[in-house]
Design a protein around this motif. Sequence first.
Motif, PDB file in Angstrom:
ATOM      1  N   ASN A 293       0.833  -1.211   0.000  1.00 13.97           N
ATOM      2  CA  ASN A 293       0.000   0.000   0.000  1.00 13.97           C
ATOM      3  C   ASN A 293       0.867   1.261   0.000  1.00 13.97           C
ATOM      4  O   ASN A 293       0.538   2.253  -0.667  1.00 13.97           O
ATOM      5  CB  ASN A 293      -0.937   0.007   1.213  1.00 13.97           C
ATOM      6  N   GLU A 294       1.962   1.215   0.731  1.00 15.46           N
ATOM      7  CA  GLU A 294       2.886   2.359   0.754  1.00 15.46           C
ATOM      8  C   GLU A 294       3.535   2.553  -0.613  1.00 15.46           C
ATOM      9  O   GLU A 294       3.690   3.692  -1.082  1.00 15.46           O
ATOM     10  CB  GLU A 294       3.960   2.147   1.825  1.00 15.46           C
ATOM     11  N   ILE A 295       3.888   1.458  -1.262  1.00 18.41           N
ATOM     12  CA  ILE A 295       4.531   1.547  -2.578  1.00 18.41           C
ATOM     13  C   ILE A 295       3.587   2.164  -3.607  1.00 18.41           C
ATOM     14  O   ILE A 295       3.970   3.076  -4.357  1.00 18.41           O
ATOM     15  CB  ILE A 295       5.011   0.153  -3.037  1.00 18.41           C
ATOM     16  N   VAL A 296       2.336   1.700  -3.653  1.00 20.27           N
ATOM     17  CA  VAL A 296       1.411   2.234  -4.661  1.00 20.27           C
ATOM     18  C   VAL A 296       1.022   3.676  -4.347  1.00 20.27           C
ATOM     19  O   VAL A 296       0.631   4.433  -5.246  1.00 20.27           O
ATOM     20  CB  VAL A 296       0.149   1.356  -4.822  1.00 20.27           C
ATOM     21  N   ALA A 297       1.148   4.061  -3.080  1.00 15.81           N
ATOM     22  CA  ALA A 297       0.873   5.459  -2.724  1.00 15.81           C
ATOM     23  C   ALA A 297       2.007   6.380  -3.175  1.00 15.81           C
ATOM     24  O   ALA A 297       1.780   7.561  -3.468  1.00 15.81           O
ATOM     25  CB  ALA A 297       0.658   5.584  -1.217  1.00 15.81           C
ATOM     26  N   ASN A 298       3.224   5.841  -3.261  1.00 18.09           N
ATOM     27  CA  ASN A 298       4.396   6.666  -3.562  1.00 18.09           C
ATOM     28  C   ASN A 298       4.831   6.621  -5.024  1.00 18.09           C
ATOM     29  O   ASN A 298       5.549   7.517  -5.482  1.00 18.09           O
ATOM     30  CB  ASN A 298       5.574   6.225  -2.685  1.00 18.09           C
ATOM     31  N   TYR A 299       4.424   5.582  -5.755  1.00 11.49           N
ATOM     32  CA  TYR A 299       4.878   5.428  -7.137  1.00 11.49           C
ATOM     33  C   TYR A 299       3.697   5.121  -8.043  1.00 11.49           C
ATOM     34  O   TYR A 299       2.650   4.669  -7.588  1.00 11.49           O
ATOM     35  CB  TYR A 299       5.923   4.314  -7.250  1.00 11.49           C
ATOM     36  N   GLY A 300       3.890   5.367  -9.323  1.00  2.00           N
ATOM     37  CA  GLY A 300       2.860   5.024 -10.303  1.00  2.00           C
ATOM     38  C   GLY A 300       1.798   6.075 -10.500  1.00  2.00           C
ATOM     39  O   GLY A 300       0.755   5.801 -11.111  1.00  2.00           O
ATOM     40  N   GLU A 301       2.022   7.266  -9.971  1.00  2.00           N
ATOM     41  CA  GLU A 301       1.104   8.395 -10.159  1.00  2.00           C
ATOM     42  C   GLU A 301      -0.320   8.064  -9.732  1.00  2.00           C
ATOM     43  O   GLU A 301      -1.297   8.562 -10.307  1.00  2.00           O
ATOM     44  CB  GLU A 301       1.125   8.837 -11.630  1.00  2.00           C
ATOM     45  N   GLY A 302      -0.440   7.188  -8.737  1.00  2.00           N
ATOM     46  CA  GLY A 302      -1.764   6.821  -8.242  1.00  2.00           C
ATOM     47  C   GLY A 302      -2.496   5.811  -9.102  1.00  2.00           C
ATOM     48  O   GLY A 302      -3.646   5.464  -8.812  1.00  2.00           O
ATOM     49  N   ASN A 303      -1.832   5.300 -10.141  1.00  2.00           N
ATOM     50  CA  ASN A 303      -2.488   4.362 -11.053  1.00  2.00           C
ATOM     51  C   ASN A 303      -2.222   2.902 -10.714  1.00  2.00           C
ATOM     52  O   ASN A 303      -2.903   2.016 -11.229  1.00  2.00           O
ATOM     53  CB  ASN A 303      -2.040   4.637 -12.495  1.00  2.00           C
TER      54      ASN A 303
END
Length: 432
Positions: A333-343
């Motif tokens: 969850n932390e990774i997707v919050a910090n990378y991928g522009e929210g996508n």
Amino acid sequence: MRIFEEIESEVQSYARSFPRVFNRAKGEFMWDEDGNQYLDFLAGAGTLNYGHNNSIFKPLLLEYIENDGITHGLDMHTKAKGEFLQSFNDHILKPRGMEYMVQFTGPTGTNAVEAAMKVARNVTGQQNIVTFTNGFHGVSLGSLAATGNSHHRDAAGVSLNGVHRMPYDGYLGEGIDTTEYLDKVLSDSSSGINSPAAVLVEVVQGEGGINAASTQWLRNLQAVCRKHGILLIVDDIQAGCGRTGDFFSFEEAGIEPDIITLSKSLGGYGLPFAVVLLKPELDQWKPGEHNGTFRGNNLAFVTAKAAIENYWVDDEFSESIKRKGRYVSQRLNEIVANYGEGNFTTRGRGMFQGINCVNGELAGKITRAAFKHNLLIETSGADDQVVKFLCPLVISDENLKKGIDIVEEAIKEVCAKAGSIPEEKVYFSEAS
């Protein structure tokens, strides 16, 4: 590498992702011939829940071989088989209030699925099986018919029949309960859906992209099956044997399948082994009606029994998996919050999770970058768009953190070079 290039078939796949010659493995690690160490987040595609060359199982297996224990016995009664059955009944079935007959099939998951579908058809007198979008059940023809992936289906060379495809949980959007659609078509005599023999489902679709069904959807699915007199088959080949936290992936939902298929980590040591669990009233096989030369792997009986008696006699191992699963959820969850522009989004549950990277090109770059940092990790999903975390359940906290750190760094590297991150296409708006 020359001999592999010279005579091994083009059908090889994992070897293309990890072009090394591996020669040793222990726990959560593998080594290549040059002595390079790799952290294994592939785990034999879910076959090595207890790690490579488990130190508890290995001496028992060596002792059995040293004492000239039965290796091959067809379906004859052997001491090793009897001890496995006793252990499985005492520590897995009875504590859960489960009463099933155990059928030993050929040692692959697809063989167990073939047998499950066959017995459901024979018992009910119906031909078709309801399966789900993005499901994966094997690549022999019966199981392949139940599989959704076009890459595998296109290789069949013949028509794949005998199934009705239904939308899995979430396939039509978060607000739609697709079991209501199933109920509707089964209730409508003009829907074109004949009364099926069974419904075949994975609680978490591993190859399909780590899609996890909600507990309520599973309960609703069971209710629909019972309403219409249809058998419920749970394919627990990859999601079972502790991968989601409980021994069976469906335990949290509190459902009671009529038939269950198990393979992959059932043998404990990575040895081929598969079974079908079926309610006693469904055990209507005639002798030898479904057989196979290698049904009943006695070496796997030894290590399967050891796995049960060392990891499943109490809740300690299950609780450790759930604790690690919560850590994986937190980190992803932390990774997707910090990378991928929210996508980017997370998928799955327990120690069966993934990151949806929108497309296969991005996910592939991430896994290749991770491999350069000595981590083995694969992708799944219709377009290979999900980075799939499938490390051994016995992994140390330190190495679990290390592996996720490597993936996070790989994602950081790839995203920095990618420019913009594509958005996932939304086909269905949320129900109001």
